[in-house]
Design an enzyme around this catalytic site. Sequence first.
Site, PDB file in Angstrom:
ATOM      1  N   ALA A  42       2.594  -2.052   4.424  1.00 22.50           N
ATOM      2  CA  ALA A  42       2.187  -0.823   5.540  1.00 22.50           C
ATOM      3  C   ALA A  42       2.023  -1.639   6.644  1.00 22.50           C
ATOM      4  CB  ALA A  42       1.076  -0.067   4.959  1.00 22.50           C
TER       5      ALA A  42
ATOM      6  N   TYR B 154      -7.841 -11.012   3.668  1.00 21.39           N
ATOM      7  CA  TYR B 154      -9.283 -10.169   4.223  1.00 21.39           C
ATOM      8  C   TYR B 154      -9.978  -9.826   3.094  1.00 21.39           C
ATOM      9  CZ  TYR B 154      -6.839  -5.822   2.989  1.00 21.39           C
ATOM     10  OH  TYR B 154      -6.273  -4.637   2.103  1.00 21.39           O
ATOM     11  N   GLU B 155      -9.622  -9.998   1.572  1.00 20.77           N
ATOM     12  CA  GLU B 155     -10.214  -9.770   0.630  1.00 20.77           C
ATOM     13  C   GLU B 155     -11.237 -11.012   0.219  1.00 20.77           C
ATOM     14  OE1 GLU B 155      -8.511  -7.369  -2.835  1.00 20.77           O
ATOM     15  OE2 GLU B 155      -6.533  -8.081  -1.657  1.00 20.77           O
TER      16      GLU B 155
ATOM     17  N   SER C 288       0.864  -1.184   0.031  1.00 24.76           N
ATOM     18  CA  SER C 288       0.146   0.108   0.068  1.00 24.76           C
ATOM     19  C   SER C 288       0.873   1.254   0.134  1.00 24.76           C
ATOM     20  CB  SER C 288      -0.764   0.052   1.193  1.00 24.76           C
ATOM     21  OG  SER C 288      -1.650  -0.882   1.424  1.00 24.76           O
TER      22      SER C 288
ATOM     23  N   ASN D 266       1.601   4.139  10.729  1.00 27.02           N
ATOM     24  CA  ASN D 266       0.873   4.490  12.107  1.00 27.02           C
ATOM     25  C   ASN D 266       1.266   3.669  13.331  1.00 27.02           C
ATOM     26  OD1 ASN D 266      -0.672   1.999  10.533  1.00 27.02           O
ATOM     27  ND2 ASN D 266      -1.296   2.119  12.590  1.00 27.02           N
TER      28      ASN D 266
ATOM     29  N   MET E 200      -1.403  -6.931   7.518  1.00 25.82           N
ATOM     30  CA  MET E 200      -2.387  -7.869   7.263  1.00 25.82           C
ATOM     31  C   MET E 200      -1.882  -8.519   5.735  1.00 25.82           C
ATOM     32  SD  MET E 200      -5.715  -5.444   7.669  1.00 25.82           S
ATOM     33  CE  MET E 200      -5.857  -4.434   8.983  1.00 25.82           C
ATOM     34  N   SER E 201      -0.581  -8.618   5.753  1.00 25.47           N
ATOM     35  CA  SER E 201      -0.150  -9.193   4.434  1.00 25.47           C
ATOM     36  C   SER E 201       1.182 -10.029   4.548  1.00 25.47           C
ATOM     37  CB  SER E 201       0.015  -8.114   3.248  1.00 25.47           C
ATOM     38  OG  SER E 201       1.194  -7.320   3.843  1.00 25.47           O
TER      39      SER E 201
ATOM     40  N   HIS F  41      -4.934  -9.933  -0.628  1.00 31.23           N
ATOM     41  CA  HIS F  41      -4.996 -10.107   0.966  1.00 31.23           C
ATOM     42  C   HIS F  41      -5.984 -11.197   1.226  1.00 31.23           C
ATOM     43  CE1 HIS F  41      -3.557  -5.970   0.031  1.00 31.23           C
ATOM     44  NE2 HIS F  41      -2.969  -5.996   1.090  1.00 31.23           N
TER      45      HIS F  41
ATOM     46  N   HIS G 159      -3.618  -0.044  -4.776  1.00 29.40           N
ATOM     47  CA  HIS G 159      -2.875  -1.136  -5.692  1.00 29.40           C
ATOM     48  C   HIS G 159      -3.357  -1.096  -7.156  1.00 29.40           C
ATOM     49  CE1 HIS G 159      -1.802  -3.793  -2.009  1.00 29.40           C
ATOM     50  NE2 HIS G 159      -2.188  -2.583  -1.526  1.00 29.40           N
TER      51      HIS G 159
ATOM     52  N   HIS H 260      -7.610   4.343   6.739  1.00 22.84           N
ATOM     53  CA  HIS H 260      -6.972   3.704   5.844  1.00 22.84           C
ATOM     54  C   HIS H 260      -6.368   4.657   4.873  1.00 22.84           C
ATOM     55  CE1 HIS H 260      -5.358   0.897   2.898  1.00 22.84           C
ATOM     56  NE2 HIS H 260      -5.891   1.386   1.922  1.00 22.84           N
TER      57      HIS H 260
HETATM   58  N1  HPA Z   1      -2.759  -2.937  11.823  1.00 24.07           N
HETATM   59  C1  HPA Z   1      -2.874  -3.734  10.745  1.00 24.07           C
HETATM   60  N2  HPA Z   1      -2.258  -3.584   9.557  1.00 24.07           N
HETATM   61  C2  HPA Z   1      -1.749  -2.249   9.142  1.00 24.07           C
HETATM   62  C3  HPA Z   1      -1.810  -1.288  10.239  1.00 24.07           C
HETATM   63  C4  HPA Z   1      -2.326  -1.552  11.454  1.00 24.07           C
HETATM   64  O1  HPA Z   1      -2.234  -0.771  12.334  1.00 24.07           O
HETATM   65  N3  HPA Z   1      -1.301  -0.235   9.698  1.00 24.07           N
HETATM   66  C5  HPA Z   1      -0.966  -0.613   8.426  1.00 24.07           C
HETATM   67  N4  HPA Z   1      -1.500  -1.732   8.006  1.00 24.07           N
END
Ligand code: HPA
Length: 280
Positions: free
Chosen positions: A117, A89-90, A33, A239, A215-216, A87, A64, A251
């Site tokens: 990310a 989660y998709e 990302s 973050n 998440m990847s 991903h 993406h 996001h």
């Molecule tokens: N948690 C999970 N996935 C992420 C985060 C997070 O804080 N930041 C960027 N991807």
Amino acid sequence: MDNILFNEATIATEYINQHFKEDIPTTAVILGSGLGNFTQIVRVLETIKYQDIPSFPQSHVVGHKGNLTIAEVADGKTVLIMEGRFHYYEGYTPQQVTFPITVFHLLGIKNLIVSNAAGGINPKFNVGELMIINDHINLVGAHPLRGKNNEHIGPRFLDQTEPYSYELIDLAKKIGNELGIPHQEGVYIGVSGPTYESKAEIKAFGLMGADAVGMSTVFEVIMANYYKINVLGISSITNMATGIAKTKHEHSSVVNIANMVSDKFSRWVKEIIIHLPNYT
Ligand code: HPA
């Protein structure tokens, strides 16, 4: 063999081999990302859209692009770039998420640089920093190698002592220092998402030894290990994780920060690729 979609990957590989005029590089990069601007500091030679490759999943996440690209990083040195990934989660299965890794293997890829990310768990980290991944925790609750195994391809019980190549970690550190790009090093914990974590989860992950959460990546790295592809992983700390951050997550802000970090990430990765050992 069905569990890793080997036959489908063979057909996808044939398509890619037929449609790229350039020789296939031996190094691949997966752009996470907001890290997509890597393609702006290299010379793009050729692109294939994911949607045109048989059985290749499609990328739906904001930021993406969905391109498989060959680019030149320096005289005669090329790299295969995945602009966007898939991903769990998709709704993709672990086998679909890692489909491109099987294709990479069949294309002859030897080195893989994965980026993502991530949320910072280690309180010493700051938003906007880059972290070399030196190990991971697969907390997704699923596994890409679950199912029947083909011993001709890889072992049933894959060793995970060095999921991220020590040699590539050392190279990344050396180049980072030479370029004056400050970086952290730590453990990435992969979760399924799509929710951001709760405060209690992040507290637990910190106690487990995780420095960043995302998440990847973990499935892709496991599959690359299975095929003996050397892996380097870099997280962009977009973050601080829940409970450490003062504000709620968005996001769009994750993507904005990743975009801001993208420039130093790209310069770093480009130089790493140029200095990869045994680069052919
Ligand atoms: N948690 C999970 N996935 C992420 C985060 C997070 O804080 N930041 C960027 N991807």
